[in-house]
Design an enzyme around this catalytic site. Structure first.
Site, PDB file in Angstrom:
ATOM      1  N   ASN A   6       0.859  -1.187   0.000  1.00 51.54           N
ATOM      2  CA  ASN A   6       0.000   0.000   0.000  1.00 51.54           C
ATOM      3  C   ASN A   6       0.897   1.238   0.000  1.00 51.54           C
ATOM      4  O   ASN A   6       1.508   1.560   1.011  1.00 51.54           O
ATOM      5  CB  ASN A   6      -0.899  -0.030   1.249  1.00 51.54           C
ATOM      6  CG  ASN A   6      -1.781   1.197   1.348  1.00 51.54           C
ATOM      7  OD1 ASN A   6      -1.834   2.020   0.431  1.00 51.54           O
ATOM      8  ND2 ASN A   6      -2.484   1.342   2.464  1.00 51.54           N
ATOM      9  N   PHE A   7       0.964   1.906  -1.145  1.00 47.12           N
ATOM     10  CA  PHE A   7       1.846   3.079  -1.257  1.00 47.12           C
ATOM     11  C   PHE A   7       1.312   4.287  -0.489  1.00 47.12           C
ATOM     12  O   PHE A   7       2.029   5.246  -0.266  1.00 47.12           O
ATOM     13  CB  PHE A   7       2.005   3.485  -2.726  1.00 47.12           C
ATOM     14  CG  PHE A   7       2.913   2.607  -3.543  1.00 47.12           C
ATOM     15  CD1 PHE A   7       3.502   1.480  -3.015  1.00 47.12           C
ATOM     16  CD2 PHE A   7       3.183   2.931  -4.874  1.00 47.12           C
ATOM     17  CE1 PHE A   7       4.354   0.678  -3.781  1.00 47.12           C
ATOM     18  CE2 PHE A   7       4.027   2.147  -5.647  1.00 47.12           C
ATOM     19  CZ  PHE A   7       4.608   1.022  -5.107  1.00 47.12           C
ATOM     20  N   LYS A   8       0.003   4.262  -0.173  1.00 48.02           N
ATOM     21  CA  LYS A   8      -0.631   5.446   0.453  1.00 48.02           C
ATOM     22  C   LYS A   8      -0.382   6.657  -0.436  1.00 48.02           C
ATOM     23  O   LYS A   8      -0.468   6.540  -1.653  1.00 48.02           O
ATOM     24  CB  LYS A   8      -0.136   5.625   1.886  1.00 48.02           C
ATOM     25  CG  LYS A   8      -0.264   4.327   2.693  1.00 48.02           C
ATOM     26  CD  LYS A   8       0.028   4.460   4.151  1.00 48.02           C
ATOM     27  CE  LYS A   8      -0.159   3.106   4.830  1.00 48.02           C
ATOM     28  NZ  LYS A   8      -0.042   3.164   6.268  1.00 48.02           N
ATOM     29  N   HIS A  87      -9.666   1.077   5.038  1.00 47.96           N
ATOM     30  CA  HIS A  87      -8.371   1.343   5.683  1.00 47.96           C
ATOM     31  C   HIS A  87      -8.559   2.366   6.807  1.00 47.96           C
ATOM     32  O   HIS A  87      -9.312   3.329   6.666  1.00 47.96           O
ATOM     33  CB  HIS A  87      -7.351   1.858   4.659  1.00 47.96           C
ATOM     34  CG  HIS A  87      -5.954   1.817   5.194  1.00 47.96           C
ATOM     35  ND1 HIS A  87      -5.474   2.760   6.074  1.00 47.96           N
ATOM     36  CD2 HIS A  87      -4.941   0.928   5.022  1.00 47.96           C
ATOM     37  CE1 HIS A  87      -4.230   2.453   6.407  1.00 47.96           C
ATOM     38  NE2 HIS A  87      -3.884   1.342   5.781  1.00 47.96           N
ATOM     39  N   GLU A 156      -5.295  -4.730  10.629  1.00 46.67           N
ATOM     40  CA  GLU A 156      -4.220  -3.757  10.833  1.00 46.67           C
ATOM     41  C   GLU A 156      -4.510  -2.939  12.095  1.00 46.67           C
ATOM     42  O   GLU A 156      -5.264  -1.957  12.042  1.00 46.67           O
ATOM     43  CB  GLU A 156      -4.142  -2.789   9.648  1.00 46.67           C
ATOM     44  CG  GLU A 156      -3.860  -3.451   8.323  1.00 46.67           C
ATOM     45  CD  GLU A 156      -3.310  -2.432   7.315  1.00 46.67           C
ATOM     46  OE1 GLU A 156      -2.160  -2.605   6.910  1.00 46.67           O
ATOM     47  OE2 GLU A 156      -4.008  -1.465   6.974  1.00 46.67           O
ATOM     48  N   GLY A 162       2.689   2.342  10.821  1.00 51.72           N
ATOM     49  CA  GLY A 162       3.640   3.440  10.654  1.00 51.72           C
ATOM     50  C   GLY A 162       4.357   3.825  11.930  1.00 51.72           C
ATOM     51  O   GLY A 162       4.983   4.880  12.014  1.00 51.72           O
ATOM     52  N   SER A 192       3.561  -2.090  10.468  1.00 50.81           N
ATOM     53  CA  SER A 192       5.006  -2.159  10.703  1.00 50.81           C
ATOM     54  C   SER A 192       5.626  -3.515  10.348  1.00 50.81           C
ATOM     55  O   SER A 192       6.542  -3.983  11.028  1.00 50.81           O
ATOM     56  CB  SER A 192       5.342  -1.771  12.147  1.00 50.81           C
ATOM     57  OG  SER A 192       4.982  -0.421  12.378  1.00 50.81           O
TER      58      SER A 192
HETATM   59  P1  13P Z   1       3.133   0.402   7.680  1.00 46.17           P
HETATM   60  O1  13P Z   1       3.628  -0.890   7.079  1.00 46.17           O
HETATM   61  O2  13P Z   1       3.863   1.603   7.177  1.00 46.17           O
HETATM   62  O3  13P Z   1       3.003   0.326   9.154  1.00 46.17           O
HETATM   63  O4  13P Z   1       1.615   0.600   7.111  1.00 46.17           O
HETATM   64  C1  13P Z   1       0.736  -0.449   7.208  1.00 46.17           C
HETATM   65  C2  13P Z   1      -0.495  -0.111   6.454  1.00 46.17           C
HETATM   66  O5  13P Z   1      -1.265   0.745   6.850  1.00 46.17           O
HETATM   67  C3  13P Z   1      -0.733  -0.822   5.193  1.00 46.17           C
HETATM   68  O6  13P Z   1      -2.024  -0.598   4.728  1.00 46.17           O
END
Ligand code: 13P
Length: 229
Positions: A6-8, A87, A156, A162, A192
């Site tokens: 997930n690049f966000k 999400h 999640e 993050g 993470s």
């Molecule tokens: P991180 O891997 O940066 O913690 O993010 C997880 C996430 O939200 C994936 O959708």
């Protein structure tokens, strides 16, 4: 195992293109894993034989007067048939209610999408005990057809996203076990995930894959995650 990146709100159109060609090249002969990448909407592109491209969000309409949104018509142009719904960043930052999330879910099921449906509890719920966690997560299934055949669920925990602090192996195991008694679909863990914890996380029986944010942003490093399983 399923690996989803997930690049966000990261990467551009051109960096996504080179990412996908690098990753596709690296995993070309490896058919033991399923791989998804969710770039930002401006960087959508067609899937390759071994990397499925999905969208991080879309509106529940073909097209129309929905300023700032993209609909089915825009996704069709790239052959996108996979979407992330629910999400925590969309729920928490963009204010998507369970009602909106459920409407989106229904719309994209009607259009045959593969859905990675995300759930996860905030820290204060985790700290108030496991019963509260399961109550919170169960509420995130309200209005969701958990028997939809093209469904993947991603657990999640918000406090692990993050933060560099993944849930512990015990926490993941216990939560995934409980979730597996509610939904019988592939279950991903996210929060993470990185090179130092992927082996342990992926070896949990109830973990069918991972949804990765920051550790997915570099194609070679993401491939290392895949290869280490
Ligand atoms: P991180 O891997 O940066 O913690 O993010 C997880 C996430 O939200 C994936 O959708």
């Amino acid at each position: 195992m399923i690996f989803a990146a997930n690049f966000k709100c990261n990467h551009t159109r051109s960096s996504t293109q080179s990412y996908i060609s690098t990753l596709s090249e690296l995993i070309k002969s490896d058919t033991s894993h399923e791989c998804f990448v969710f770039p930002p909407a401006t960087a959508l592109l067609a899937s390759t034989p071994n990397v499925t491209i999905g969208v991080q969000n879309a509106y529940m309409a073909q097209n129309g007067a929905y300023t700032g949104e993209i609909g089915l018509e825009q996704l069709d142009e790239f052959g996108i048939k996979t979407i992330l719904i629910g999400h925590s960043e969309r729920r928490e930052i963009l204010g998507e209610s369970q009602e909106i999330v459920a409407k989106k879910f229904q719309y994209f099921t009607e259009n045959g999408f593969k859905i990675i449906y995300c759930i996860g509890e905030p820290l204060e719920i985790r700290e108030s005990g496991f019963d509260s966690v399961m109550e919170y997560l169960t509420e995130q299934f309200i209005g969701i057809d958990i028997n939809y055949p093209n469904l993947i669920v991603a657990y999640e925990p918000i406090w692990a996203i993050g933060t560099g602090r993944s849930a512990t192996i015990d926490e993941i195991t216990i939560t995934h076990k409980a979730l597996k008694s509610i939904v019988s679909v592939p279950l991903l863990y996210g929060g993470s995930v990185n090179l130092s914890n992927i082996k342990e996380i992926s070896s949990i029986d109830e973990v069918d894959g991972v949804l990765v944010g920051s550790a997915s942003l570099d194609a070679v490093k993401f491939y290392e995650l895949i290869r280490s399983c």
